[in-house]
Design a protein around this motif. Structure first.
Motif, PDB file in Angstrom:
ATOM      1  N   SER A   8     -19.158  10.456 -75.294  1.00 52.40           N
ATOM      2  CA  SER A   8     -18.948  11.899 -75.324  1.00 52.40           C
ATOM      3  C   SER A   8     -18.122  12.316 -74.117  1.00 52.40           C
ATOM      4  N   ALA A  10     -17.981  15.002 -71.023  1.00 51.38           N
ATOM      5  CA  ALA A  10     -18.844  15.887 -70.231  1.00 51.38           C
ATOM      6  C   ALA A  10     -18.191  17.250 -70.062  1.00 51.38           C
ATOM      7  N   ASN A  11     -19.016  18.287 -70.006  1.00 50.19           N
ATOM      8  CA  ASN A  11     -18.558  19.660 -69.777  1.00 50.19           C
ATOM      9  C   ASN A  11     -18.543  19.969 -68.282  1.00 50.19           C
ATOM     10  N   SER A  12     -17.609  19.435 -67.537  1.00 52.89           N
ATOM     11  CA  SER A  12     -17.452  19.728 -66.099  1.00 52.89           C
ATOM     12  C   SER A  12     -18.787  19.760 -65.366  1.00 52.89           C
ATOM     13  N   GLY A  43     -15.397  11.936 -66.383  1.00 54.68           N
ATOM     14  CA  GLY A  43     -15.716  12.977 -67.350  1.00 54.68           C
ATOM     15  C   GLY A  43     -16.162  12.492 -68.711  1.00 54.68           C
ATOM     16  N   ALA A  67     -25.423  21.034 -74.937  1.00 58.16           N
ATOM     17  CA  ALA A  67     -24.224  21.751 -74.494  1.00 58.16           C
ATOM     18  C   ALA A  67     -23.580  21.161 -73.245  1.00 58.16           C
ATOM     19  N   ARG A  68     -24.213  20.180 -72.628  1.00 56.11           N
ATOM     20  CA  ARG A  68     -23.639  19.590 -71.418  1.00 56.11           C
ATOM     21  C   ARG A  68     -22.502  18.617 -71.719  1.00 56.11           C
ATOM     22  N   HIS A  69     -22.274  18.371 -73.004  1.00 52.57           N
ATOM     23  CA  HIS A  69     -21.154  17.516 -73.396  1.00 52.57           C
ATOM     24  C   HIS A  69     -20.706  17.873 -74.810  1.00 52.57           C
ATOM     25  N   TYR A  70     -19.576  17.305 -75.216  1.00 48.14           N
ATOM     26  CA  TYR A  70     -19.033  17.579 -76.551  1.00 48.14           C
ATOM     27  C   TYR A  70     -18.306  16.336 -77.050  1.00 48.14           C
ATOM     28  N   GLU A  71     -17.793  16.427 -78.267  1.00 45.06           N
ATOM     29  CA  GLU A  71     -17.150  15.276 -78.916  1.00 45.06           C
ATOM     30  C   GLU A  71     -18.053  14.041 -78.866  1.00 45.06           C
TER      31      GLU A  71
END
Length: 149
Positions: A8, A10-12, A43, A67-71
């Motif tokens: 995945s 990471a969302n910064s 990331g 929500a702490r990561h995507y894809e």
């Protein structure tokens, strides 16, 4: 026994947020007989989970919507005979570890490669990749690994 590998983006996340993820993971996994390894690099997350098929699959569904990561992309899953990370509720490797052997891991998780179709072997879907991660963790030792994160 069952294992699952995903990657995945990471969302910064700050180092404190990654520490929080590790504490939550280790607590949850300890209570639910899950073991595994989390790799964080530039990331990207790659995680290997092992345990009961229902428990790991249910956990993965929760991870997918975090929500702490995507894809979040499932790379592999299947039955295994024995655990690879039997002594770690959640082992952790990152580029913060001062170890030359981590260069090997960095090569495998480099975002320039499309992991599912990687020509570089071993890749995160292979047993050899996770054996290399485990050897690195054993070299570092549990004491140092727990201090790093």
């Amino acid at each position: 026994m069952f294992n699952l590998v995903y990657k995945s983006v990471a969302n910064s996340l700050s180092p404190a947020q990654i520490d929080e993820i590790l504490v939550e993971s280790r607590n949850f996994n300890g209570k639910h007989d899950i073991t595994g390894c989390l790799i964080y690099h530039d990331g990207f997350f790659i995680q290997y989970l092992e345990g009961n098929v229902y428990v790991v699959s249910t956990l993965f569904e929760k991870i997918r919507v975090d929500a702490r990561h995507y894809e979040v992309i499932l790379l592999s899953k299947g039955s295994i005979y024995t655990r690879e990370f039997d002594t770690w509720n959640m082992a952790y490797l990152s580029n913060n570890l001062p170890n030359e052997a981590f260069q090997y891991i960095k090569l495998m998780v480099n975002p320039e490669f499309e992991i599912p179709n990687m020509s570089v072997v071993p890749n995160p879907t292979s047993k050899r990749f996770w054996l290399a991660a485990k050897l690195l963790l054993n070299k570092i030792g549990h004491e140092n690994f727990n201090k790093e994160r």
